[in-house]
Design a protein around this motif. Structure first.
Motif, PDB file in Angstrom:
ATOM      1  N   CYS A  93       0.867  -1.175   0.000  1.00  0.00           N
ATOM      2  CA  CYS A  93       0.000   0.000   0.000  1.00  0.00           C
ATOM      3  C   CYS A  93       0.905   1.226   0.000  1.00  0.00           C
ATOM      4  O   CYS A  93       1.932   1.227   0.687  1.00  0.00           O
ATOM      5  CB  CYS A  93      -0.859  -0.034   1.265  1.00  0.00           C
ATOM      6  SG  CYS A  93      -1.908   1.404   1.509  1.00  0.00           S
ATOM      7  N   HIS A 137      -9.161  -3.559  -1.831  1.00  0.00           N
ATOM      8  CA  HIS A 137      -8.167  -2.821  -1.046  1.00  0.00           C
ATOM      9  C   HIS A 137      -8.531  -1.331  -0.980  1.00  0.00           C
ATOM     10  O   HIS A 137      -8.541  -0.733   0.098  1.00  0.00           O
ATOM     11  CB  HIS A 137      -6.788  -3.023  -1.691  1.00  0.00           C
ATOM     12  CG  HIS A 137      -5.671  -2.277  -1.034  1.00  0.00           C
ATOM     13  ND1 HIS A 137      -4.568  -2.918  -0.507  1.00  0.00           N
ATOM     14  CD2 HIS A 137      -5.464  -0.942  -0.823  1.00  0.00           C
ATOM     15  CE1 HIS A 137      -3.759  -2.009   0.007  1.00  0.00           C
ATOM     16  NE2 HIS A 137      -4.276  -0.801  -0.181  1.00  0.00           N
ATOM     17  N   HIS A 141     -10.221   1.452   2.165  1.00  0.00           N
ATOM     18  CA  HIS A 141      -9.676   2.728   2.644  1.00  0.00           C
ATOM     19  C   HIS A 141     -10.797   3.720   2.976  1.00  0.00           C
ATOM     20  O   HIS A 141     -10.642   4.557   3.861  1.00  0.00           O
ATOM     21  CB  HIS A 141      -8.782   3.372   1.568  1.00  0.00           C
ATOM     22  CG  HIS A 141      -7.355   2.903   1.594  1.00  0.00           C
ATOM     23  ND1 HIS A 141      -6.522   3.114   2.666  1.00  0.00           N
ATOM     24  CD2 HIS A 141      -6.608   2.258   0.661  1.00  0.00           C
ATOM     25  CE1 HIS A 141      -5.308   2.619   2.395  1.00  0.00           C
ATOM     26  NE2 HIS A 141      -5.343   2.083   1.180  1.00  0.00           N
TER      27      HIS A 141
HETATM   28 ZN    ZN Z   1      -3.742   1.146   0.288  1.00  0.00          ZN
END
Ligand code: ZN
Length: 198
Positions: A93, A137, A141
């Motif tokens: 990330c 993913h 967030h």
């Molecule tokens: Zn990320």
């Protein structure tokens, strides 16, 4: 337009839930462009608005590789409307420089969102492809969930974070995910068998 500073793991805003976008205004379009510029500047495959300090429900993805033309995808107010199957995903990330670990993901997702023109679209991503995993993913967030919360092996994840001088894993944030854990354990066992026979 502009490359923004990326918020790193440990900063509280990464854990804050993001707000819906009410109108895809010029300001939002500019923000999307900044997100793409920032993602490309870091050779990332995805970036969510909270990673540049804007807690709005927007993420961008580009999974094109090598000589393929750029293929920016923009998701505003995304909703995951279907998900199924399980896969193991080796992820990193931009908010966790250099740290990679194995996490649990769905193999299939169907997502509904608005594009930069404010038009609604539906996208399917199958077979645990990079796109399928990336959508999950980035979507996370927007709810303050980070990839390490899906860790398959929390001890391994802790080691990786330590190695790259990142803050420790927040154990209370680890996700239970019984429906994924069982399937992923089977995949791991199958991998071990295959390695033995190789
Ligand atoms: Zn990320």
């Amino acid at each position: 337009m502009a490359i923004k500073k990326i918020v790193k793991f440990g900063e509280p805003s990464l854990r804050e839930p993001s707000k819906e976008v009410h109108k895809v205004s010029q300001k939002i379009k500019n923000l999307v462009q900044d997100m793409l510029d920032t993602m490309y500047s870091q050779n990332g495959v995805g970036l969510a608005a909270p990673q540049i300090g804007e807690n709005l429900r927007i993420f961008v993805i580009d999974v094109s590789t090598g000589n393929e033309p750029l293929n920016p995808m923009v998701f505003i107010n995304p909703k995951i409307i279907k998900k199924s199957g399980a896969c193991i995903s080796h992820e990193g990330c931009l908010s966790f420089p250099e740290a990679y670990t194995d996490v649990k993901r769905y193999e299939y997702v169907m997502v509904k969102a608005l594009d930069t023109n404010g038009r609604s679209f539906v996208m399917e991503a199958k077979d645990g492809t990079l796109l399928a995993r990336c959508i999950q993913h980035e979507f996370d967030h927007l709810d303050g969930i980070l990839f390490v919360d899906h860790s398959i092996n929390r001890f391994e994840a802790e080691e990786v974070l330590k190695k790259f001088n990142l803050p420790p894993l927040q154990v209370e944030k680890l996700l239970d995910e019984p429906e994924l854990t069982e399937a992923v354990n089977k995949l791991k066992e199958a991998q071990v068998e295959k390695d033995k026979n190789a």
